[in-house]
Scaffold this motif. Structure first.
Motif, mmCIF file in Angstrom:
data_model
loop_
_atom_site.group_PDB
_atom_site.id
_atom_site.type_symbol
_atom_site.label_atom_id
_atom_site.label_comp_id
_atom_site.label_asym_id
_atom_site.label_seq_id
_atom_site.Cartn_x
_atom_site.Cartn_y
_atom_site.Cartn_z
ATOM 1 N N ARG A 1 0.774 -1.107 -0.060
ATOM 2 C CA ARG A 1 0.062 0.109 0.056
ATOM 3 C C ARG A 1 0.939 1.207 -0.008
ATOM 4 N NH1 ARG A 1 -5.246 -0.949 4.011
ATOM 5 N NH2 ARG A 1 -5.994 -2.963 2.948
ATOM 6 N N GLY A 2 2.223 1.245 0.079
ATOM 7 C CA GLY A 2 2.829 2.232 -0.145
ATOM 8 C C GLY A 2 3.481 2.797 1.211
ATOM 9 N N TYR A 3 3.284 2.167 2.313
ATOM 10 C CA TYR A 3 4.076 2.449 3.677
ATOM 11 C C TYR A 3 5.478 2.246 3.762
ATOM 12 C CZ TYR A 3 5.309 2.643 8.562
ATOM 13 O OH TYR A 3 5.581 2.904 9.835
ATOM 14 N N PHE A 4 6.200 3.475 3.846
ATOM 15 C CA PHE A 4 7.636 3.152 3.936
ATOM 16 C C PHE A 4 8.148 2.433 5.326
ATOM 17 C CE2 PHE A 4 11.844 5.554 4.379
ATOM 18 C CZ PHE A 4 12.715 4.617 3.554
ATOM 19 N N TYR A 5 8.608 1.173 5.106
ATOM 20 C CA TYR A 5 9.175 0.468 6.134
ATOM 21 C C TYR A 5 10.744 1.352 6.761
ATOM 22 C CZ TYR A 5 5.629 -3.029 5.348
ATOM 23 O OH TYR A 5 4.336 -3.447 5.636
ATOM 24 N N PRO B 1 -6.990 5.981 4.025
ATOM 25 C CA PRO B 1 -7.388 6.809 2.997
ATOM 26 C C PRO B 1 -8.645 6.176 2.504
ATOM 27 C CG PRO B 1 -5.450 5.511 2.217
ATOM 28 C CD PRO B 1 -5.644 5.423 3.641
ATOM 29 N N THR B 2 -9.753 6.922 2.476
ATOM 30 C CA THR B 2 -11.073 6.238 2.239
ATOM 31 C C THR B 2 -11.590 6.537 0.568
ATOM 32 O OG1 THR B 2 -12.049 8.626 2.937
ATOM 33 C CG2 THR B 2 -11.778 6.558 4.367
ATOM 34 N N ASP B 3 -10.786 7.590 -0.138
ATOM 35 C CA ASP B 3 -11.010 7.786 -1.322
ATOM 36 C C ASP B 3 -10.020 7.781 -2.414
ATOM 37 O OD1 ASP B 3 -10.405 10.810 -1.907
ATOM 38 O OD2 ASP B 3 -11.331 10.563 0.074
ATOM 39 N N PRO B 4 -9.853 7.584 -3.763
ATOM 40 C CA PRO B 4 -8.723 7.813 -4.477
ATOM 41 C C PRO B 4 -7.911 8.930 -4.214
ATOM 42 C CG PRO B 4 -10.822 6.865 -5.880
ATOM 43 C CD PRO B 4 -11.149 7.361 -4.465
ATOM 44 N N VAL B 5 -8.367 10.093 -4.273
ATOM 45 C CA VAL B 5 -7.635 11.304 -4.078
ATOM 46 C C VAL B 5 -6.582 11.287 -2.499
ATOM 47 C CG1 VAL B 5 -7.339 13.716 -3.734
ATOM 48 C CG2 VAL B 5 -8.865 12.833 -5.255
ATOM 49 N N SER C 1 -1.734 9.856 0.126
ATOM 50 C CA SER C 1 -1.051 9.003 1.088
ATOM 51 C C SER C 1 0.143 8.547 0.709
ATOM 52 C CB SER C 1 -1.829 8.083 1.822
ATOM 53 O OG SER C 1 -2.769 8.699 2.728
ATOM 54 N N PHE C 2 -0.052 7.780 -0.604
ATOM 55 C CA PHE C 2 1.247 7.319 -1.380
ATOM 56 C C PHE C 2 2.366 8.178 -1.593
ATOM 57 C CE2 PHE C 2 2.680 4.782 -5.302
ATOM 58 C CZ PHE C 2 3.546 3.918 -4.374
ATOM 59 N N CYS D 1 -9.302 2.668 0.754
ATOM 60 C CA CYS D 1 -9.116 2.915 -0.815
ATOM 61 C C CYS D 1 -7.648 2.754 -0.895
ATOM 62 C CB CYS D 1 -9.768 4.047 -1.669
ATOM 63 S SG CYS D 1 -9.526 4.412 -3.143
ATOM 64 N N VAL D 2 -7.398 1.760 -1.794
ATOM 65 C CA VAL D 2 -5.679 1.805 -2.375
ATOM 66 C C VAL D 2 -5.664 1.674 -3.906
ATOM 67 C CG1 VAL D 2 -5.218 0.555 -0.210
ATOM 68 C CG2 VAL D 2 -5.709 -0.639 -2.192
ATOM 69 N N LEU D 3 -4.384 2.096 -4.249
ATOM 70 C CA LEU D 3 -4.047 1.928 -5.599
ATOM 71 C C LEU D 3 -3.758 0.350 -6.003
ATOM 72 C CD1 LEU D 3 -1.354 4.994 -5.768
ATOM 73 C CD2 LEU D 3 -3.350 4.597 -7.129
ATOM 74 N N THR D 4 -4.006 0.051 -7.360
ATOM 75 C CA THR D 4 -3.816 -1.211 -7.634
ATOM 76 C C THR D 4 -2.468 -1.257 -8.245
ATOM 77 O OG1 THR D 4 -4.439 -0.640 -9.946
ATOM 78 C CG2 THR D 4 -6.274 -1.628 -8.693
ATOM 79 N N ASP D 5 -1.823 -2.200 -8.604
ATOM 80 C CA ASP D 5 -0.519 -2.524 -9.120
ATOM 81 C C ASP D 5 -0.484 -1.340 -10.375
ATOM 82 O OD1 ASP D 5 0.052 -4.352 -7.078
ATOM 83 O OD2 ASP D 5 0.285 -5.989 -8.724
ATOM 84 N N ALA D 6 -1.205 -1.643 -11.237
ATOM 85 C CA ALA D 6 -1.049 -0.650 -12.482
ATOM 86 C C ALA D 6 -1.361 0.776 -11.872
ATOM 87 C CB ALA D 6 -2.410 -0.865 -13.208
ATOM 88 N N GLY D 7 -2.187 1.113 -11.036
ATOM 89 C CA GLY D 7 -2.379 2.453 -10.479
ATOM 90 C C GLY D 7 -1.040 2.987 -10.079
#
Length: 610
Positions: free
Chosen positions: A345-349, A466-470, A475-476, A549-555
């Motif tokens: 989901r893009g969280y930076f470890y 995050p609850t929506d695409p924007v 967040s990403f 809401c999260v981005l897909t691999d393509a997104g």
């Protein structure tokens, strides 16, 4: 114990004395702080030295060398040559690695090869003034004379210092040295320098002055508007013109103190505007990264899905369930390429790098200054004021009613909050202004979105989750930025985990979060607006589950491509006036902060654009 303690009594290499005579600040960076950067000149020099060493080992005596020796009165058959000779003078405290040592009937002759061109010489060129090398007690105890030798018209002062040190080292080891040779490969000129007392005294003065500098523990000031800086590999680290302008009454110093001031005439830009290296993102779940020689190979099962040469990489980032071999990690660490680890989901470890920069003195000063609330507050004010100014800029650039009242009200509020933040008398008050600015900014952010209103229906900032695409894209982007600023901070020599505004907490790169504030609107938010307003992303690029809401691999792939393009975009620096990519700006701002922490310049200003 300060950071220079371990260097105070160490032997000084003759090559470092060359750097000291050329530029004391360069000597400080390379000898005291252990910093080195490759450039076209250093790589070319290494290649030429290597080519000479190989040729010398293959062939005992080249005809051209025999002719030159004969011109010096030495017969070829009487000469024994040795390459890469290491010697030391324990009394004087210097060491030397000789490119070539020629043993003949008249004694031992050091030969030093230089890739550049010999000077043309001229009236007065044979006199070397070393009076500026000594200061304080050392100058009183041992006045530095003006030293001269007839052969010095054809060699550079710094090279004479190095050759003189080699003569002293050889003599300390029982060799009789009649003369030394400087061989300039750039114009094929061989300069024979007699081993006179003036040459020895020149080297002794350099040793005394260099050791005095190390023991002082104070970095020397940069050269001012000097051509020597233009080809120096450490110019992007030293920032000579920038440091000098900020430390003195200058147009740049005045602009740095006023966010509304007009841009001054630009300084010369002596470092690249863009990086010539790229970032590798591995986004395919289940992929594996391995090393094959100096190439990274990315495989999905048995299929090779990508390759990247190590020499062309700036970063490697692994998103989610991606494996990397130990061999690949080792090669990346040796190549000083950081590896970032993210959740799907893009969280930076966090990241993996090799050993940190050896700039211990900066980290000592960092902990001292950032731990003092009075010293840290001006830094926090600078980044928050810049962040709010950039939020206002983004609204004015992108608001659908940019010239109307709908944009004028939040823009006016943000300008007032920016001014309030710049004058905040406490961190709590500053954070209050930042929060009010965020509410005003994100309250109008939807008016900057021109995409599908059904998909991109943004009302407010929502982070966890995050609850929506924007919000998912914001967040990403805010997860990617700390990674880049953490790398910039570590590159400069900071500890990215200890900041001046964000509280230190396990697993949180506080300084990276501090530095990213001024870049949030201009980089992360601008990428989101680009993707939405140009319809690069759509409903197919997002997944919704349990209110999140999260981005897909393509997104994610589309976002990463836009993010890297944005970082590569050129933008004008508000104080120095020249253009750099955002990638370069990250490091430039971190180096400016380092100058403040080390006491070279008085104040920091966050990055802004118009």
């Amino acid at each position: 114990m300060d950071a220079t303690s371990s260097r105070r009594d160490e032997p000084i290499p003759a090559r470092m004395l060359n750097e000291f005579a050329y530029c004391p600040r360069l000597f400080w960076y390379e000898h005291v702080e252990g910093l080195f950067r490759e450039s076209a000149d250093t790589v070319d020099g290494e290649l030429k030295h290597g080519k000479f060493d190989r040729r010398t080992r293959r062939k005992a005596a080249a005809p051209e060398q025999a002719r030159r020796l004969k011109d010096d009165g030495v017969e070829e058959g009487d000469v024994l040559r040795t390459t890469s000779v290491d010697l030391a003078d324990d009394v004087l405290g210097i060491v030397a690695k000789l490119d070539l040592l020629e043993h003949g009937p008249s004694g031992s002759v050091p030969v030093e090869f230089k890739r550049g061109r010999a000077p043309e010489g001229g009236p007065g060129a044979s006199v070397v003034d070393v009076s500026g090398w000594l200061s304080g007690a050392a100058a009183g105890e041992r006045p530095a004379p003006r030293l001269s030798c007839e052969a010095w018209t054809s060699a550079w002062k710094a090279d004479l210092v190095q050759l003189g040190a080699q003569v002293l080292v050889l003599e300390a080891n029982g060799h009789r040295v009649p003369y030394g040779v400087l061989s300039y490969l750039g114009n094929r000129k061989r300069v024979v320098v007699p081993a006179c007392e003036a040459l020895r005294e020149l080297a002794r003065h350099a040793v005394t002055a260099a050791r005095e500098l190390v023991r002082s523990g104070a970095m020397p000031p940069p050269l001012v508007d000097d051509r020597r800086c233009e080809r120096c590999s450490l110019a992007p680290i030293c920032l000579p013109d920038e440091t000098a302008s900020l430390a003195s009454p200058s147009p740049q110093a005045r602009v740095a103190a006023d966010l509304d001031a007009e841009l001054p005439d630009p300084l010369r830009r002596i470092h690249p505007a863009r990086d010539d290296q790229g970032t590798l993102y591995v986004n395919t779940q289940g992929a594996r990264v391995a090393a094959k020689g100096d190439v990274l190979v990315v495989k999905d099962g048995d299929e090779t899905v990508g390759e990247a040469a190590l020499i062309g990489l700036r970063q490697v980032n692994l998103m989610g369930n991606v494996q990397i071999t130990t061999q690949a990690l080792q090669r990346l660490m040796r190549a000083e390429v950081p590896v970032g680890f993210f959740s799907a989901r893009g969280y930076f470890y966090g990241g993996v790098t090799g050993l940190p920069e050896s700039n211990v003195s900066l980290r000592i000063a960092q902990f001292r200054m950032f731990g003092d609330p009075c010293a840290a507050l001006p830094l926090a004010r600078a980044v928050v004021a810049a962040k709010i100014a950039n939020q206002r800029t983004v609204l004015l650039r992108n608001h659908v009613d940019a010239d109307g009242a709908a944009a004028e009200t939040p823009a006016r509020d943000l300008r007032r909050l920016r001014d309030d933040a710049a004058k905040a008398d406490s961190l709590e008050s500053l954070l209050g202004h930042e929060g009010a600015a965020a509410r005003a900014y994100f309250g109008s952010f939807a008016s900057c979105l021109k995409g599908d209103e059904t998909t991109f229906d943004f009302t407010h900032r929502e982070r966890r989750p995050p609850t929506d695409p924007v919000n998912a894209m914001l967040s990403f982007g805010y997860a990617l930025l700390p990674k880049d600023l953490a790398i910039a901070a570590a590159t400069v020599g900071f500890d990215p985990m200890y900041g001046f505004m964000h509280r230190p907490r396990a697993g949180r790169p506080a300084l990276a979060l501090d530095l990213m504030e001024e870049f949030r609107p201009l980089v992360a938010d601008s990428v989101v607006l680009h993707l939405v307003n140009n319809r690069v992303v759509g409903p197919r690029d997002f997944l919704r589950h349990d209110g999140a809401c999260v981005l897909t691999d393509a997104g994610r792939k589309r976002f990463l491509e836009a993010y890297e393009r944005r970082k590569d975009a050129l933008v004008t620096h508000p104080v120095f006036g020249y253009r750099l990519s955002y990638n370069r700006m990250f490091e430039l701002q971190a180096r400016w902060l380092a100058r403040v922490v080390q006491g070279e310049v008085p104040a920091y200003r966050g990055f802004t654009t118009r």
